[in-house]
Write a protein that holds these residues in place. Structure first.
Motif, PDB file in Angstrom:
ATOM      1  N   THR A   1      -2.542  -8.447  -4.652  1.00 38.36           N
ATOM      2  CA  THR A   1      -3.783  -8.809  -3.988  1.00 38.36           C
ATOM      3  C   THR A   1      -4.325  -7.606  -3.218  1.00 38.36           C
ATOM      4  O   THR A   1      -3.571  -6.798  -2.666  1.00 38.36           O
TER       5      THR A   1
ATOM      6  N   ARG B   1      -5.882  -7.508  -0.412  1.00 39.36           N
ATOM      7  CA  ARG B   1      -5.587  -7.582   1.019  1.00 39.36           C
ATOM      8  C   ARG B   1      -4.187  -7.051   1.322  1.00 39.36           C
ATOM      9  O   ARG B   1      -3.985  -6.300   2.283  1.00 39.36           O
ATOM     10  N   PHE B   2      -3.224  -7.433   0.473  1.00 38.43           N
ATOM     11  CA  PHE B   2      -1.844  -6.968   0.686  1.00 38.43           C
ATOM     12  C   PHE B   2      -1.759  -5.457   0.513  1.00 38.43           C
ATOM     13  O   PHE B   2      -1.087  -4.772   1.293  1.00 38.43           O
TER      14      PHE B   2
ATOM     15  N   LYS C   1      -4.074  -3.202   0.958  1.00 37.77           N
ATOM     16  CA  LYS C   1      -4.677  -2.525   2.103  1.00 37.77           C
ATOM     17  C   LYS C   1      -3.751  -2.582   3.307  1.00 37.77           C
ATOM     18  O   LYS C   1      -3.589  -1.593   4.035  1.00 37.77           O
ATOM     19  N   TRP C   2      -3.137  -3.734   3.526  1.00 35.96           N
ATOM     20  CA  TRP C   2      -2.201  -3.863   4.642  1.00 35.96           C
ATOM     21  C   TRP C   2      -1.007  -2.933   4.446  1.00 35.96           C
ATOM     22  O   TRP C   2      -0.581  -2.242   5.376  1.00 35.96           O
TER      23      TRP C   2
ATOM     24  N   ASN D   1      -6.669   4.393   1.327  1.00 33.63           N
ATOM     25  CA  ASN D   1      -6.802   2.970   1.628  1.00 33.63           C
ATOM     26  C   ASN D   1      -8.253   2.552   1.777  1.00 33.63           C
ATOM     27  O   ASN D   1      -8.606   1.385   1.596  1.00 33.63           O
TER      28      ASN D   1
END
Length: 212
Positions: free
Chosen positions: A184, A186-187, A189-190, A94
């Motif tokens: 995306t 951000r998604f 990584k989350w 990640n």
């Protein structure tokens, strides 16, 4: 084996399959990052592991494993270590950044590797899970009699595999529908953060599993 027993087994299996677990988590991690084909490779790994567990249960090997406290302890720790390793690896990845541009040949090769890698992940997640063996050992006596042929037991394994294929295929299609969101950075990584932590949690839970 009559149809009523098979339907009853499918009903029980469905409840187990749709409940949260490592398989659903693995699919949720795989599809947004590696794509639909990798998700189906996960499922193929699940099914292969089910047939191995089913075969071991039919021939009594799993029973010997469950009855041996030392063997069960070792098998349990190996499975727990693998789940924790997947979680740690996911968290580490990640924090790694992917190159923006890659040649198409490298990209195709990566897709091939991810397909086989996803199969192995799905396979190991289940074949190293003693809960699957325990499920078959508990289920077989409930739905088939001792005088029936091993073919009857394999019908149950096939039913279990079918329920998994249907349920997780639907999950793959659903995840593919929200690809615009899941693509995306951000998604991803989350998702990797949540997946890594939860896999470590599943591993810890398996490590604490008791041989009843």
């Amino acid at each position: 084996m009559d149809i009523d027993n098979i339907l009853a087994f499918i009903a029980v299996t469905t409840l187990l399959v749709i409940s949260p677990g490592p398989n659903g988590l693995l699919i949720t991690k795989t599809v947004p990052i590696l794509g639909r084909k990798a998700g189906f490779a996960n499922i193929a790994g699940f099914v292969a592991a089910f047939y191995i567990h089913g075969t071991l249960s039919i021939f009594g090997i799993s029973l010997l494993l469950i009855q041996s406290a030392q063997a069960f302890f070792i098998f349990k720790l190996v499975g727990a270590a693998y789940l924790i390793l997947v979680g740690v690896k996911t968290l580490i990845n990640n924090f790694k950044s992917e190159p923006v541009n890659q040649p198409s040949v490298v990209h195709d090769r990566k897709k091939t590797v991810s397909f086989y890698g996803s199969f192995i992940e799905g396979f190991l997640t289940n074949v190293l899970n003693p809960k699957v063996s325990m499920f078959y050992l508990a289920a077989f006596p409930q739905f088939i009699s001792v005088d029936q042929s091993p073919v009857s037991a394999y019908l149950l394994v096939a039913s279990h595999a079918l329920v998994n294929v249907v349920w997780f295929s639907l999950m793959i299609v659903m995840l593919s529908k929200v690809k615009s969101i899941s693509n995306t950075a951000r998604f991803k990584k989350w998702l990797n953060s949540v997946t890594g932590v939860v896999f470590i949690g599943f591993g810890a839970k398996l490590a604490l599993l008791k041989n009843n």
